[in-house]
Design a protein around this motif. Sequence first.
Motif, PDB file in Angstrom:
ATOM      1  N   SER A  45      43.234  66.847   0.944  1.00  0.00           N
ATOM      2  CA  SER A  45      44.387  67.786   1.611  1.00  0.00           C
ATOM      3  C   SER A  45      45.260  66.631   2.181  1.00  0.00           C
ATOM      4  CB  SER A  45      44.486  68.185   3.465  1.00  0.00           C
ATOM      5  OG  SER A  45      45.220  68.918   4.043  1.00  0.00           O
ATOM      6  N   VAL A  46      45.204  65.511   2.556  1.00  0.00           N
ATOM      7  CA  VAL A  46      45.985  63.941   3.014  1.00  0.00           C
ATOM      8  C   VAL A  46      46.765  63.762   1.614  1.00  0.00           C
ATOM      9  CG1 VAL A  46      45.993  61.779   3.232  1.00  0.00           C
ATOM     10  CG2 VAL A  46      44.262  63.454   4.353  1.00  0.00           C
ATOM     11  N   ALA A  47      45.868  63.836   0.230  1.00  0.00           N
ATOM     12  CA  ALA A  47      46.157  63.251  -0.944  1.00  0.00           C
ATOM     13  C   ALA A  47      47.434  64.479  -0.949  1.00  0.00           C
ATOM     14  CB  ALA A  47      45.218  63.484  -1.883  1.00  0.00           C
ATOM     15  N   LEU A  48      47.165  66.385  -1.138  1.00  0.00           N
ATOM     16  CA  LEU A  48      48.465  66.935  -1.682  1.00  0.00           C
ATOM     17  C   LEU A  48      49.424  66.249  -0.901  1.00  0.00           C
ATOM     18  CD1 LEU A  48      48.165  69.594  -2.931  1.00  0.00           C
ATOM     19  CD2 LEU A  48      47.757  70.719  -1.192  1.00  0.00           C
ATOM     20  N   VAL A  49      49.354  66.091   0.540  1.00  0.00           N
ATOM     21  CA  VAL A  49      50.334  66.335   0.843  1.00  0.00           C
ATOM     22  C   VAL A  49      51.577  65.888   0.570  1.00  0.00           C
ATOM     23  CG1 VAL A  49      51.484  66.114   3.692  1.00  0.00           C
ATOM     24  CG2 VAL A  49      49.697  67.586   3.596  1.00  0.00           C
ATOM     25  N   ALA A  50      50.713  63.909   0.639  1.00  0.00           N
ATOM     26  CA  ALA A  50      51.157  62.791   0.179  1.00  0.00           C
ATOM     27  C   ALA A  50      52.083  62.695  -1.044  1.00  0.00           C
ATOM     28  CB  ALA A  50      50.136  61.906  -0.086  1.00  0.00           C
ATOM     29  N   ALA A  51      51.312  63.547  -2.074  1.00  0.00           N
ATOM     30  CA  ALA A  51      51.247  63.861  -3.087  1.00  0.00           C
ATOM     31  C   ALA A  51      53.016  64.933  -3.465  1.00  0.00           C
ATOM     32  CB  ALA A  51      50.752  64.326  -4.186  1.00  0.00           C
ATOM     33  N   ARG A  52      53.265  65.782  -2.485  1.00  0.00           N
ATOM     34  CA  ARG A  52      54.063  66.654  -2.294  1.00  0.00           C
ATOM     35  C   ARG A  52      55.340  65.888  -1.720  1.00  0.00           C
ATOM     36  NH1 ARG A  52      51.032  71.206  -0.355  1.00  0.00           N
ATOM     37  NH2 ARG A  52      51.954  70.869   1.765  1.00  0.00           N
ATOM     38  N   TRP A  53      55.182  64.842  -1.023  1.00  0.00           N
ATOM     39  CA  TRP A  53      56.571  64.202  -0.519  1.00  0.00           C
ATOM     40  C   TRP A  53      56.605  63.368  -1.872  1.00  0.00           C
ATOM     41  CZ3 TRP A  53      54.261  62.882   5.723  1.00  0.00           C
ATOM     42  CH2 TRP A  53      54.445  64.321   6.362  1.00  0.00           C
ATOM     43  N   ALA A  54      55.610  62.666  -2.058  1.00  0.00           N
ATOM     44  CA  ALA A  54      56.189  61.513  -2.751  1.00  0.00           C
ATOM     45  C   ALA A  54      56.832  61.716  -4.100  1.00  0.00           C
ATOM     46  CB  ALA A  54      54.803  60.442  -3.001  1.00  0.00           C
ATOM     47  N   CYS A  55      55.939  63.405  -5.493  1.00  0.00           N
ATOM     48  CA  CYS A  55      56.422  63.366  -5.839  1.00  0.00           C
ATOM     49  C   CYS A  55      56.719  64.539  -6.970  1.00  0.00           C
ATOM     50  CB  CYS A  55      54.829  63.122  -7.281  1.00  0.00           C
ATOM     51  SG  CYS A  55      54.552  62.080  -7.229  1.00  0.00           S
ATOM     52  N   ILE A 147      47.513  73.399  16.886  1.00  0.00           N
ATOM     53  CA  ILE A 147      48.253  73.894  16.978  1.00  0.00           C
ATOM     54  C   ILE A 147      49.947  74.359  16.417  1.00  0.00           C
ATOM     55  CG2 ILE A 147      49.384  74.970  19.455  1.00  0.00           C
ATOM     56  CD1 ILE A 147      46.750  74.292  21.194  1.00  0.00           C
ATOM     57  N   VAL A 148      50.334  72.847  16.274  1.00  0.00           N
ATOM     58  CA  VAL A 148      51.568  72.360  15.675  1.00  0.00           C
ATOM     59  C   VAL A 148      51.757  73.121  14.564  1.00  0.00           C
ATOM     60  CG1 VAL A 148      52.895  70.594  14.673  1.00  0.00           C
ATOM     61  CG2 VAL A 148      51.918  70.555  17.281  1.00  0.00           C
ATOM     62  N   MET A 149      50.590  72.983  13.663  1.00  0.00           N
ATOM     63  CA  MET A 149      50.752  73.482  12.337  1.00  0.00           C
ATOM     64  C   MET A 149      50.224  75.353  12.064  1.00  0.00           C
ATOM     65  SD  MET A 149      47.416  72.700   9.537  1.00  0.00           S
ATOM     66  CE  MET A 149      46.266  73.230  10.397  1.00  0.00           C
ATOM     67  N   LEU A 150      49.996  75.118  13.396  1.00  0.00           N
ATOM     68  CA  LEU A 150      49.937  76.994  13.403  1.00  0.00           C
ATOM     69  C   LEU A 150      51.728  78.003  13.346  1.00  0.00           C
ATOM     70  CD1 LEU A 150      46.784  78.322  15.124  1.00  0.00           C
ATOM     71  CD2 LEU A 150      47.729  78.133  12.520  1.00  0.00           C
ATOM     72  N   LEU A 151      52.229  77.034  14.485  1.00  0.00           N
ATOM     73  CA  LEU A 151      53.776  77.353  15.174  1.00  0.00           C
ATOM     74  C   LEU A 151      54.463  76.708  13.592  1.00  0.00           C
ATOM     75  CD1 LEU A 151      53.810  75.143  18.153  1.00  0.00           C
ATOM     76  CD2 LEU A 151      53.935  77.586  17.899  1.00  0.00           C
ATOM     77  N   GLY A 152      54.654  75.318  13.568  1.00  0.00           N
ATOM     78  CA  GLY A 152      55.438  75.700  11.734  1.00  0.00           C
ATOM     79  C   GLY A 152      54.705  76.462  10.772  1.00  0.00           C
ATOM     80  N   VAL A 153      53.756  77.473  10.491  1.00  0.00           N
ATOM     81  CA  VAL A 153      53.956  78.069   9.725  1.00  0.00           C
ATOM     82  C   VAL A 153      54.265  79.584  10.404  1.00  0.00           C
ATOM     83  CG1 VAL A 153      51.401  80.021   9.050  1.00  0.00           C
ATOM     84  CG2 VAL A 153      50.557  77.654   8.874  1.00  0.00           C
ATOM     85  N   LEU A 154      54.291  79.783  11.787  1.00  0.00           N
ATOM     86  CA  LEU A 154      54.950  80.797  12.073  1.00  0.00           C
ATOM     87  C   LEU A 154      56.605  80.920  11.981  1.00  0.00           C
ATOM     88  CD1 LEU A 154      55.048  82.999  14.015  1.00  0.00           C
ATOM     89  CD2 LEU A 154      55.309  81.831  16.174  1.00  0.00           C
ATOM     90  N   VAL A 155      56.597  79.421  11.670  1.00  0.00           N
ATOM     91  CA  VAL A 155      58.320  79.533  11.199  1.00  0.00           C
ATOM     92  C   VAL A 155      58.769  79.897  10.299  1.00  0.00           C
ATOM     93  CG1 VAL A 155      60.365  77.686  11.601  1.00  0.00           C
ATOM     94  CG2 VAL A 155      58.669  77.537  13.143  1.00  0.00           C
ATOM     95  N   ASP A 175      53.484  70.483   7.159  1.00  0.00           N
ATOM     96  CA  ASP A 175      53.070  69.712   6.446  1.00  0.00           C
ATOM     97  C   ASP A 175      52.515  68.325   7.002  1.00  0.00           C
ATOM     98  OD1 ASP A 175      52.893  71.326   4.022  1.00  0.00           O
ATOM     99  OD2 ASP A 175      53.977  70.541   3.177  1.00  0.00           O
ATOM    100  N   THR A 176      53.218  67.868   8.210  1.00  0.00           N
ATOM    101  CA  THR A 176      53.097  66.767   8.851  1.00  0.00           C
ATOM    102  C   THR A 176      51.838  67.058  10.026  1.00  0.00           C
ATOM    103  OG1 THR A 176      55.470  66.392   8.611  1.00  0.00           O
ATOM    104  CG2 THR A 176      53.425  65.570  10.530  1.00  0.00           C
ATOM    105  N   ALA A 177      51.785  68.311  10.522  1.00  0.00           N
ATOM    106  CA  ALA A 177      50.252  68.018  11.080  1.00  0.00           C
ATOM    107  C   ALA A 177      49.545  68.544  10.721  1.00  0.00           C
ATOM    108  CB  ALA A 177      51.414  69.417  12.294  1.00  0.00           C
TER     109      ALA A 177
END
Length: 202
Positions: A45-55, A147-155, A175-177
Amino acid sequence: MAAAAAPPPRRAPAAAAVPRALLPLVADAVLIWFVGALWALNAASVALVAARWACGGDSLAAAVARRASAVAMAAAGLLTPLGAPLLFRKVDSWRPQAGDREREIGSGGARMPNVQRRPPVSSGARPPQDGGGPVSVALLVVVFSLIVMLLGVLVQELAPAKGSYLQKLGSAISDTANLVTSAVLCFFLLPCLVTKLKATLM
């Protein structure tokens, strides 16, 4: 005179005890594989978020990380029915048994003086207690991030259209959460858990 009946053949106790002796080993193996699958899932999961942000989300690095995350999630899902109860039971056994000590002291009819004593040296059967310091803070960070991640999904769900500012904001928040949660689990909480498991299983 009738001949005496032959005694019934004795069952070999060793043969019956072998499966019972293997049960703790199998349980320990399932527990180790379950924790390993959880670590691999959070690392992916860490690698996926970092790859999406970087590439970018359509890059090869993101595709590889997404595939690794799916494999780790499938492995964790298969091991959860057995691994999760074993993990909860193991963590529960690490709790200090203060109530038992108080009952033992009270049964003797005398109260022990309130004298500070040095903590007993661990012999390896029970891991040393962490005192609820860094681990408790890390758990609070994980809960808050979830909790923040769920709020992001709700947004994202409330966004008027894909690609809108609100949808991008929700995606960035989730993604940050997700990155914070997975990083804390992968690099701190799960390694601490593995250290305690090594102290009790070895």
